[in-house]
Design a protein around this motif. Sequence first.
Motif, PDB file in Angstrom:
ATOM      1  N   GLU A   1      -7.668   4.808  -5.121  1.00  0.00           N
ATOM      2  CA  GLU A   1      -6.975   3.522  -5.078  1.00  0.00           C
ATOM      3  C   GLU A   1      -6.369   3.267  -3.701  1.00  0.00           C
ATOM      4  OE1 GLU A   1      -4.289   3.741  -8.380  1.00  0.00           O
ATOM      5  OE2 GLU A   1      -5.851   3.182  -9.833  1.00  0.00           O
TER       6      GLU A   1
ATOM      7  N   ILE B   1       0.848  -1.188   0.000  1.00  0.00           N
ATOM      8  CA  ILE B   1       0.000   0.000   0.000  1.00  0.00           C
ATOM      9  C   ILE B   1       0.886   1.241   0.000  1.00  0.00           C
ATOM     10  CG2 ILE B   1      -1.770   1.275   1.275  1.00  0.00           C
ATOM     11  CD1 ILE B   1      -2.736  -1.410   2.356  1.00  0.00           C
TER      12      ILE B   1
ATOM     13  N   ASP C   1      -7.364   0.139  -1.121  1.00  0.00           N
ATOM     14  CA  ASP C   1      -6.361  -0.719  -0.497  1.00  0.00           C
ATOM     15  C   ASP C   1      -6.527  -0.747   1.022  1.00  0.00           C
ATOM     16  OD1 ASP C   1      -5.279  -1.340  -2.960  1.00  0.00           O
ATOM     17  OD2 ASP C   1      -3.610   0.080  -2.807  1.00  0.00           O
TER      18      ASP C   1
ATOM     19  N   ASN D   1      -9.545  -5.982  -5.481  1.00  0.00           N
ATOM     20  CA  ASN D   1      -8.833  -6.422  -4.287  1.00  0.00           C
ATOM     21  C   ASN D   1      -9.565  -7.564  -3.581  1.00  0.00           C
ATOM     22  OD1 ASN D   1      -6.865  -4.484  -4.671  1.00  0.00           O
ATOM     23  ND2 ASN D   1      -7.690  -3.047  -3.180  1.00  0.00           N
TER      24      ASN D   1
END
Length: 494
Positions: A239, A148, A243, A339
């Motif tokens: 994004e 991340i 995450d 994810n």
Amino acid sequence: MKTLSQLVFNNTYRQLPASFGTPVSPQPLDDPFLVSVNQKVCRWLELDPADAATPYFIDVFTGNEDHDGFEPFAMKYTGHQFGQYNPDLGDGRGLLMGEIVTSEGKKWDVHLKGAGMTPYSRQGDGRAVLRSSIREYLASAAMEGLGIKTTHALAVLSSNTPVYRERIERGATLIRIAESHIRFGHFEYFFYTNQHAELQLLADYLVTHHFPEIAQQSDSRDPERYSLLFREIVRLTAEMIADWQAVGFAHGVMNTDNMSVLGLTFDYGPYGFLDDYNPGFICNHSDYSGRYAFNQQPSIALWNLSALGYALSPLLDKEAIDDALNSYQPILQTAYSRNMRSKLGLKEKRDEDTPLFSDLFQLMTQQTVDYTLFFRTLSDIESSALPDAAEQFGAFVKQQPPLKEWLGRYAERLQHEVVPDEERLTLMRAVNPKYILRNYLAQQAIEKAEGGDFAMIDQLLHVLETPYHEHPDYAYFADLPPEWGKHLEISCSS
């Protein structure tokens, strides 16, 4: 590898006008010493880790000695804190020391937290304590290990200087490393003080140094430059939030002055990873309204982006701002879906996937299932064994029948996948960590360090750098947390 004295500096931010901040020298700490150094970050900087243990390095980063390459500077910014605009913000206990340039031309900001008072300290002492410095040091390594985007921490140093919080603590400094320390609040400062020329200068600086593709497409006379910039900030933020949500990370203080324009996880104060799955998890003891609860992070990030869009309005028309903001939700949903599908080992999209996920989250919420251990356990079970595998979750799933029913549905869903079981499980173990930085582990490391034992910090650092590996020597770091460890009070006090 080089010593600190051999590193190359190019302090571009210090070359901006005086309105961008104030030169300030760090204030010395007494009897300083090294607590821990992150060797991975050393390699990025091309710095010899052994140099961090030298008296010169320790003295430079505790304010006891000057370094020729550094031009210490307190950055000025403002921001919205818990939804209210605060004009009196800035680097109140940190300094941008300089910018290291590697042999490959990559620029890294070197920032010192706990450097003492600045014009923006707001009656604070400008100090950091060992407790908060260790928490940020470990958290940034944990997020990097999880893949991340984040700021990083090179080292933690401590001292015998007393710092007064709820109790007397040791004064410490943290060396934070980042591609940039520019926050949403930097733009808000220039907007709300009507310094629109400086606002544009900051935007151009950001494009030049961090968005070369945009720089190649446009110049400062092209309004499209700033539309492209804002859209990129929206994308990077969306994004990052996707995450966070996928690994169960809660930031705790998502004020606009804690939001990076590069989509980096920034300013680790009261943060936490989910233990028991709780969508409304509040990791900040001071967040009385739950504004920054885990399930509020996606909407808060959009709120913050809207505040940034407003601050950029002298450079952008309303349509461009709205278009960029409207792209946030689709980007977030796409990234989060990708994810979560990876966490379950699903490559194809099917209609039954949405209720499969929805029912899983309902089960996890109702039974307060450990978020990390559930997905990691799932990553070790072959599809043929799933219908009878409920007992493997027995340590953290109280009621087996609902889980057994869901596992059966999941097994049926996997029959539509073409990836072989062994490959699927390998892929799942690559996205479902065995180790996260649980609050109780950080607390134990802190308590040991306050007593002079730094071994657990380095042990955690080792595991968190590769959290998807087994690390059999440290398997106990993956155990269920004790009950007391799930209810630690973490606040903004540092």
